[in-house]
Design an enzyme around this catalytic site. Structure first.
Site, PDB file in Angstrom:
ATOM      1  N   CYS A  47      55.385  -7.615 -68.429  1.00  7.47           N
ATOM      2  CA  CYS A  47      55.440  -9.049 -68.403  1.00  7.47           C
ATOM      3  C   CYS A  47      54.100  -9.539 -67.647  1.00  7.47           C
ATOM      4  O   CYS A  47      53.866  -9.628 -66.532  1.00  7.47           O
ATOM      5  CB  CYS A  47      56.438  -9.570 -67.532  1.00  7.47           C
ATOM      6  SG  CYS A  47      56.714 -11.382 -67.707  1.00  7.47           S
ATOM      7  N   CYS A  96      54.494 -12.803 -65.857  1.00 10.96           N
ATOM      8  CA  CYS A  96      55.180 -12.558 -64.418  1.00 10.96           C
ATOM      9  C   CYS A  96      54.130 -11.911 -63.479  1.00 10.96           C
ATOM     10  O   CYS A  96      54.075 -12.255 -62.251  1.00 10.96           O
ATOM     11  CB  CYS A  96      56.178 -11.590 -64.469  1.00 10.96           C
ATOM     12  SG  CYS A  96      57.451 -11.910 -65.797  1.00 10.96           S
ATOM     13  N   ASP A  97      53.319 -10.800 -63.678  1.00  4.92           N
ATOM     14  CA  ASP A  97      52.457 -10.142 -62.837  1.00  4.92           C
ATOM     15  C   ASP A  97      51.019 -10.272 -63.064  1.00  4.92           C
ATOM     16  O   ASP A  97      50.347  -9.491 -62.215  1.00  4.92           O
ATOM     17  CB  ASP A  97      52.864  -8.650 -63.212  1.00  4.92           C
ATOM     18  CG  ASP A  97      54.414  -8.563 -63.129  1.00  4.92           C
ATOM     19  OD1 ASP A  97      54.739  -9.120 -62.127  1.00  4.92           O
ATOM     20  OD2 ASP A  97      55.184  -7.497 -63.475  1.00  4.92           O
TER      21      ASP A  97
END
Ligand code: NDP
Length: 309
Positions: A136, A139-140
């Protein structure tokens, strides 16, 4: 065990689950919706959504999901935090266990559990999960600011993630196993036009490289067996998804990739009273709007079924 009886239970909180909830609650069917492991579903891991009708200026994925949740609650959906851990669909009322401890008996169930990102299955990939390996980017990606990263895959997701990462990171390498991208023309153009994205066509990942600090790169190999090492600190997978249907095996008919089979043009599964909506039954389109549309279909099918009882 403490058992509760409900008329309609929705499992999953993506666009399909919430749309089904909006329709069922407006039909006075007082649905109970369990949010599952990833409340809000996959859109909570997206930034800008520009293709959901009604938002000419785009909307953030998490904001869109929050709006859908509020809309479902406004009409009386009982939205609950909890994960369905077991089901018994062998007889009606259907039995569903939540968090291993609470048992629900449901007259009808709408399965909207979505799909989860796939990994390559390499031992080295597993070793560095959370230490540079991620599925992701939104997300990261933040953790790899001004660093070099790798994105594996050549579909729309891979292009979207590469494009996103290119605005944060120093350099993005796309490792694509075919000699072309599978993504839509518009997405292809975006990645081709980014000066800090380099696409490596015809390569597969042999090994994710790393040390005690996490990922340091990847060893990739082409069809001729030529190997190449890319130095990077992030390794992002964008190679498609696996439907979340493990719980339903043995009850619901699944296709060869594990997606729930529904009667064409409907949400009706092989078990009367159980309906499926969203990515869990969609191997082709997987869009927020198609998931929402299929949530609407499931609610209408469910309502008609209840009326026929
Ligand atoms: P896709 O299945 O479309 O693409 C997966 C990519 O990963 C392909 O390039 C595939 O290669 C590659 N791949 C699969 N397995 C491996 C492997 N083991 N090793 C290396 N590469 C692998 O998945 P997406 O998640 O990209 O998209 C799913 C659906 O969602 C599509 O319909 C897409 O159009 C849609 N989508 C739309 C978006 C938008 O409109 N904004 C954004 C994101 C997705 P190969 O081509 O060789 O099979």
């Amino acid at each position: 065990m403490n058992t509760e009886h409900v008329k309609s239970l929705i499992i999953g909180s993506g666009p399909a689950g919430y749309t089904a909830a909006i329709y069922l609650s407006r039909a006075n069917l007082a649905p109970v919706l369990y949010e599952g492991l990833a409340p809000g579903g996959q859109l909570t891991t997206t930034t800008e959504v520009e293709n959901f009708p009604g938002y000419p200026d785009g909307i953030n994925g998490p904001d869109l999901m929050e709006d859908l949740k509020k809309q479902a609650q406004k009409f009386g959906t009982d939205v609950r935090f909890g994960v369905v851990t077991n089901v018994d669909f062998s007889a009606r009322p259907f039995k569903v266990t939540v968090d291993g401890s609470k048992e629900i008996e449901a007259e009808t169930v709408i399965v909207a559990t979505g799909a989860t990102a796939k990994y390559l299955g390499l031992e080295s990939e597993n070793r560095y999960k959370g230490m540079g390996v991620s599925a992701c980017a939104t997300c990261d990606g933040f953790f790899f600011r001004k660093k070099d990263v790798i994105v594996v895959g050549g579909g729309d997701t891979a292009c979207e993630e590469a494009n996103y990462l290119s605005s944060i990171c120093n350099k993005v390498y796309m490792v694509v196993r075919k000699p072309y991208l599978r993504a839509s023309k518009a997405m292809q153009e975006r990645v081709m036009n980014r000066p800090n994205i380099e696409i490596l066509f015809g390569y597969n990942t042999k090994e994710v490289l790393g040390d005690d600090t996490g990922v340091t790169g990847a060893l990739i190999v082409n069809d001729k067996g030529e190997e190449k090492v890319i130095n990077a600190e992030g390794f992002f997978l964008a190679i498609g998804h696996q439907p979340n249907t493990e719980l339903f095996k043995g009850f619901l008919e699944l296709d060869d990739e594990g997606y729930i089979v529904t009667k064409p043009g409907t949400s009706i599964t092989n078990i009367p009273g159980i309906f499926a909506a969203g990515d869990v039954r969609d191997r082709n389109y997987k869009q927020a709007i198609t998931a929402a549309g299929s949530g609407c279909i499931a609610a209408i099918d469910c309502e008609r079924y209840i009326l026929s009882l």
